[in-house]
Write a protein that holds these residues in place. Structure first.
Motif, mmCIF file in Angstrom:
data_model
loop_
_atom_site.group_PDB
_atom_site.id
_atom_site.type_symbol
_atom_site.label_atom_id
_atom_site.label_comp_id
_atom_site.label_asym_id
_atom_site.label_seq_id
_atom_site.Cartn_x
_atom_site.Cartn_y
_atom_site.Cartn_z
ATOM 1 N N THR A 158 -7.703 16.363 -3.934
ATOM 2 C CA THR A 158 -7.164 16.242 -5.265
ATOM 3 C C THR A 158 -6.687 17.237 -5.883
ATOM 4 O O THR A 158 -6.176 17.393 -7.116
ATOM 5 C CB THR A 158 -8.392 15.701 -5.969
ATOM 6 O OG1 THR A 158 -9.636 16.381 -6.056
ATOM 7 C CG2 THR A 158 -8.749 14.214 -5.618
ATOM 8 N N GLY A 198 0.239 15.444 -15.528
ATOM 9 C CA GLY A 198 0.137 14.359 -16.529
ATOM 10 C C GLY A 198 1.172 14.385 -17.434
ATOM 11 O O GLY A 198 1.125 13.843 -18.663
ATOM 12 N N PRO A 226 2.184 8.135 -12.236
ATOM 13 C CA PRO A 226 1.837 7.253 -13.043
ATOM 14 C C PRO A 226 3.126 6.374 -13.495
ATOM 15 O O PRO A 226 4.061 7.005 -13.565
ATOM 16 C CB PRO A 226 0.984 7.671 -14.267
ATOM 17 C CG PRO A 226 0.589 9.128 -13.533
ATOM 18 C CD PRO A 226 1.394 9.213 -12.525
ATOM 19 N N GLY A 234 -6.838 6.437 -7.115
ATOM 20 C CA GLY A 234 -6.054 6.029 -8.495
ATOM 21 C C GLY A 234 -6.390 4.447 -8.371
ATOM 22 O O GLY A 234 -7.239 3.898 -8.014
ATOM 23 N N SER A 235 -5.708 3.827 -9.581
ATOM 24 C CA SER A 235 -5.643 2.659 -10.023
ATOM 25 C C SER A 235 -4.206 2.067 -10.031
ATOM 26 O O SER A 235 -3.393 2.823 -10.307
ATOM 27 C CB SER A 235 -6.348 2.400 -11.470
ATOM 28 O OG SER A 235 -7.443 2.922 -11.384
ATOM 29 N N THR A 263 -8.771 -0.592 -8.472
ATOM 30 C CA THR A 263 -9.115 1.111 -8.413
ATOM 31 C C THR A 263 -9.988 1.452 -7.180
ATOM 32 O O THR A 263 -10.759 0.852 -6.609
ATOM 33 C CB THR A 263 -10.040 1.227 -9.599
ATOM 34 O OG1 THR A 263 -9.468 0.843 -10.765
ATOM 35 C CG2 THR A 263 -10.622 2.706 -9.669
ATOM 36 N N ILE A 281 -0.945 2.622 -12.166
ATOM 37 C CA ILE A 281 -1.526 2.949 -13.387
ATOM 38 C C ILE A 281 -1.864 4.511 -13.717
ATOM 39 O O ILE A 281 -1.725 5.137 -14.735
ATOM 40 C CB ILE A 281 -2.802 2.098 -13.671
ATOM 41 C CG1 ILE A 281 -2.499 0.629 -13.524
ATOM 42 C CG2 ILE A 281 -3.482 2.407 -15.231
ATOM 43 C CD1 ILE A 281 -3.655 -0.221 -13.509
ATOM 44 N N THR A 282 -2.423 5.038 -12.775
ATOM 45 C CA THR A 282 -2.674 6.535 -12.506
ATOM 46 C C THR A 282 -2.031 7.164 -11.257
ATOM 47 O O THR A 282 -1.429 6.410 -10.376
ATOM 48 C CB THR A 282 -3.988 6.819 -12.534
ATOM 49 O OG1 THR A 282 -4.788 6.370 -11.188
ATOM 50 C CG2 THR A 282 -4.818 6.143 -13.595
ATOM 51 N N SER A 283 -1.805 8.302 -11.031
ATOM 52 C CA SER A 283 -1.507 8.791 -9.771
ATOM 53 C C SER A 283 -2.181 8.190 -8.773
ATOM 54 O O SER A 283 -3.638 7.933 -8.752
ATOM 55 C CB SER A 283 -1.751 10.321 -9.757
ATOM 56 O OG SER A 283 -1.042 11.072 -10.775
ATOM 57 N N CYS A 284 -1.626 7.702 -7.862
ATOM 58 C CA CYS A 284 -2.090 6.909 -6.574
ATOM 59 C C CYS A 284 -1.702 7.314 -5.370
ATOM 60 O O CYS A 284 -0.590 7.665 -5.102
ATOM 61 C CB CYS A 284 -1.742 5.609 -6.977
ATOM 62 S SG CYS A 284 -2.348 4.586 -8.306
#
Length: 278
Positions: free
Chosen positions: A89, A97, A126, A147-148, A183, A205-208
């Motif tokens: 990560t 972001g 994202p 992520g999600s 998630t 939805i987020t970084s995946c």
């Protein structure tokens, strides 16, 4: 002064930087030197085991894994982590972001590919979207490693109802199977040639980070090319009223479309733990 020198391979793109550190060979994506030996041994073992099970599970085009094989592969995938692929990560990709306009570039890397199955990792920033697409004749295992994301999927349905005739040849009736957020570390999702949501779309939805295993893989020459679709408002079978929710009773039209112009994908070399073929 005193900083370690690095040999950089690949490119930095949309916050993703693929780095091969001196002394690591081709074993991983930007891992910390102090953990190199432990990660190399444990990661190699996990990925090698995954490969061996995939080789036993996927028997080639026209076959579907047995329930016992599905359970065995799902158990292994459910336990997989980023570290098993030499990922951390700490990658800039996961820390970016920025508010990105449009559909940001999706990075992918092919872990393994043969006539019976393929293993591929997708990196989605994202808001990135993999459009609605199908998997003709395939069984697919999808494991969200980080992520999600929102997943929406359909299965084709056949009907003799004259009121449900397609508007044109590009339209086909489908039933909504999944319309939910997932998630990590959620359970591995599985779709089959005709059930489980064979036509699906992902929206980050987020970084995946998503691992996809396809058996058999896409192949134009074998009539397993990827087609893209646009879904139109569906209705509930019980009363025919227009609805915005999901569920087993919701059906609608999927319109086949050309390759989406907004879809931007870029491949990078896989530098994670290597698979050994006997």
């Amino acid at each position: 002064m005193g900083e370690k020198r690095e040999d950089e391979e690949g490119r930095k793109r949309d916050g993703l930087k693929v780095v091969r550190r001196r002394g690591e060979g081709g074993e991983g994506f930007g891992r910390r030197p102090r953990r190199r030996r432990v990660l190399a041994e444990e990661s190699s073992s996990a990925i090698q085991r995954l490969f061996e099970v995939c080789r036993a599970v996927f028997r080639g085009p026209g076959t579907v894994p047995t329930p016992e094989n599905v359970d065995e592969l799902q158990l292994i995938l459910d336990e997989l982590k980023l570290e098993d692929f030499g990922l951390s990560t700490d990658l800039l990709f996961f820390k970016d972001g920025r508010a990105l306009k449009g559909n940001p570039t999706i990075i992918y890397t092919n872990v393994y590919n043969c006539n019976n199955f393929s293993m591929c990792i997708f990196f989605l920033p994202p808001a990135a979207i993999i459009p609605l697409h199908n998997h003709p004749g395939m069984t697919v295992f999808s494991k969200l490693l980080l992520g999600s994301m929102h997943v929406k999927s359909y299965d084709w349905i056949e009907t003799s109802d004259s009121n449900k005739r397609p508007p044109s040849a590009k339209f086909k009736l489908a039933k909504l199977v999944v319309d939910s957020d997932f998630t990590a570390s959620c359970k591995t999702s599985i779709l089959y040639p005709t059930t489980g949501g064979n036509i699906h779309t992902f929206r980050a939805i987020t970084s995946c980070v998503l691992l996809d295993i396809l058996g058999p893989p896409y192949s134009k020459k074998d009539d397993r090319d990827c087609a893209y679709y646009k879904d139109h408002p569906y209705f509930h079978v019980a009363d025919g009223n227009s609805e915005s929710g999901g569920g087993d009773g919701c059906i609608g039209w999927l319109e086949e479309i050309d390759f989406p112009e907004y879809l931007k994908m870029e491949g990078i070399e896989y530098l994670g733990p290597q698979i050994v073929e006997d």
